[in-house]
Design an enzyme around this catalytic site. Structure first.
Site, PDB file in Angstrom:
ATOM      1  CG  HIS A 130      -2.617  -0.980   1.226  1.00 27.73           C
ATOM      2  ND1 HIS A 130      -3.101  -0.424   1.003  1.00 27.73           N
ATOM      3  CD2 HIS A 130      -2.169  -2.463   1.462  1.00 27.73           C
ATOM      4  CE1 HIS A 130      -4.248  -2.112   1.140  1.00 27.73           C
ATOM      5  NE2 HIS A 130      -3.269  -2.977   1.681  1.00 27.73           N
ATOM      6  CG  ASP A 143      -4.496   2.131   2.122  1.00 28.52           C
ATOM      7  OD1 ASP A 143      -5.819   1.325   2.084  1.00 28.52           O
ATOM      8  OD2 ASP A 143      -3.619   2.163   1.021  1.00 28.52           O
TER       9      ASP A 143
END
Length: 465
Positions: free
Chosen positions: A22, A116
């Protein structure tokens, strides 16, 4: 992509979920924003500061970072999905007050937060701070469409312990995808659990955020981008990918994300000695650990196929003997990498003709840009959706296996390894077409324009202050 440097005086915060898969794509997006004149502060946990090094050296004046408090590893052992939910919630509890205080005391606070999708709670932080929050998805629009539908209307199975192949359909998602129960990310036993409820609300908060940014490109998933714009009720859904650097040194591609047990120059020397399109690259990502059965099938198939290969896979400690004997038998025909592999550099080499992948979205995009045929063997969550996209909707990949439920026969897998290197196959043509489309989008095309439009809208908000 455009690298025109025009100072915007925009200062934003980028907050990746603290996992390499990520962090790296959001850092790649940060790199693109910095080349367009923005100032960015990246929020990072202590154990991941090293991932910032190549970006800090490239942008010494405009890139800053804030080290967040480390999460004390006191989460009680539990099934993986329960532990993950507990960790995400603990991150919110630890970082929310810290970030609130940092913003409020900053002499020139950021004008926006991009974070995120697993950090959906930052939407509420942004609301309290009265700044826009952008949800960043390192996954594709198809996978996110299914995830949002799952959270809005969790699927039901009256007997999940017995009927794991019970079919779940998503009629509200384009193409009405259908999955067996075991492939769906769901937590039906946790509906009354506060961690599950927190996760669900965080995911739905992404839909309420000011905008959503995808590491994907319009022509790859156009129907799903249109669907998501209808879902959120506005057009602030941007496809800006692939965000990984496409030229030059690839921001330290040889050491991107970690160190390999085999130095990159040795890998390249081995590949240089192989014919064009003769090598199968096999990698299941940084998190999936192969079971004994999966590993034995894979090793047998690679050995019997006769193909050249590079194998990068995490295996249980007690399975090391399988690979030790395996390496002796295949000799110089194959390489085995322990730990992180320089995947972008490997895939771009002329000798690599196909890619056996777990279908994580980063791997999907890296394989797609390289123009190689993919053999799909998804292991969990949205990887099954990504495989469905590649095989059934884009016709550029070959289905090999599915998790631990559909492990291929070793002879059949060996056959597929050989077939994947056959340049006359239609999947090879589609792989090249989609590679060209990805590069076109990122170099002056739709993704470039979406990123410029995103920055323009942020600048317009700044002007209104």
């Amino acid at each position: 992509m455009s690298t025109t440097k025009s100072k915007t005086n925009l200062h934003i915060v980028a907050y990746p979920f603290p996992s390499a898969g990520h962090i790296i794509p959001l850092l790649d997006l940060t790199h693109l924003l910095l080349t367009r004149g923005l100032n960015v502060t990246v929020l990072v946990t202590p154990s991941n500061v090293h991932l910032l090094e190549p970006y800090l050296s490239t942008h010494p004046s405009s890139l800053k970072h804030l080290v967040l408090p480390a999460l004390v590893p006191d989460i009680k052992p539990s099934p993986p999905h329960k532990r993950f939910l507990a960790i995400v919630r603990a991150l919110r509890d630890l970082h929310y007050p810290f970030l609130l205080q940092w913003f409020q005391s900053h002499p020139s606070p950021p004008v926006a937060i991009i974070s995120d999708f697993l950090l959906g709670w930052t939407h509420h932080l942004a609301c309290e701070l009265k700044v826009p929050r952008l949800c960043f998805s390192p996954s594709g629009a198809f996978g996110m469409s299914v995830a949002f539908s799952t959270c809005r209307d969790p699927p039901k199975n009256n007997d999940p312990g017995e009927d794991i192949n019970f079919l779940i359909s998503f009629p509200n998602v384009p193409n009405s995808p259908t999955y067996p129960w075991w492939q769906i990310e769901n937590f039906p036993d946790l509906e009354a659990d506060p961690d599950w409820e927190f996760h669900r609300n965080s995911m739905l908060a992404n839909l309420e955020s000011w905008g959503i940014v995808f590491n994907s490109f319009a022509s790859l998933e156009s129907v799903y981008f249109d669907h998501l714009k209808r879902e959120v009720g506005h057009n602030r859904v941007w496809a800006v990918g692939p965000v990984l650097p496409l030229e030059g040194d690839l921001i330290g591609s040889a050491t991107r994300g970690g160190a390999s047990s085999l130095p990159c120059h040795k890998l390249m020397t081995w590949l240089d000695a192989r014919p064009d399109n003769s090598v199968v690259y096999v990698c299941f990502g940084s998190r999936a650990v192969l079971t004994s059965k999966q590993l034995k099938v894979l090793a047998t198939a690679l050995e019997c196929s006769g193909v050249h290969f590079i194998l990068c896979a995490r295996v249980p400690d007690d399975q090391g003997l399988i690979l030790n004997g395996f390496k002796d038998r295949v000799g110089d025909r194959g390489l085995v990498i322990k730990g992180w592999a320089p995947q972008v550099a490997i895939l771009k080499h002329r000798a690599v003709g196909s890619f056996l992948t777990h279908c994580g979205w980063n791997s999907v995009l890296e394989g797609l840009i390289s123009g190689v045929v993919m053999l799909t063997w998804p292991m969990s969550t949205e990887q099954f959706t990504n495989a469905l996209l590649l095989v059934d909707q884009l016709d550029m990949a070959i289905r090999a296996g599915e998790g631990t439920e559909n492990i291929p026969d070793s002879n059949e897998l060996a056959r597929l390894l050989v077939v994947s290197l056959d340049k006359s196959k239609p999947q090879n043509v589609r792989a090249k077409e989609l590679s060209d489309a990805a590069l076109s989008a990122a170099k002056g095309g739709s993704s470039d324009k979406d990123l410029d439009e995103l920055i323009k809208q942020l600048a317009d908000i700044k002007k209104l202050e």
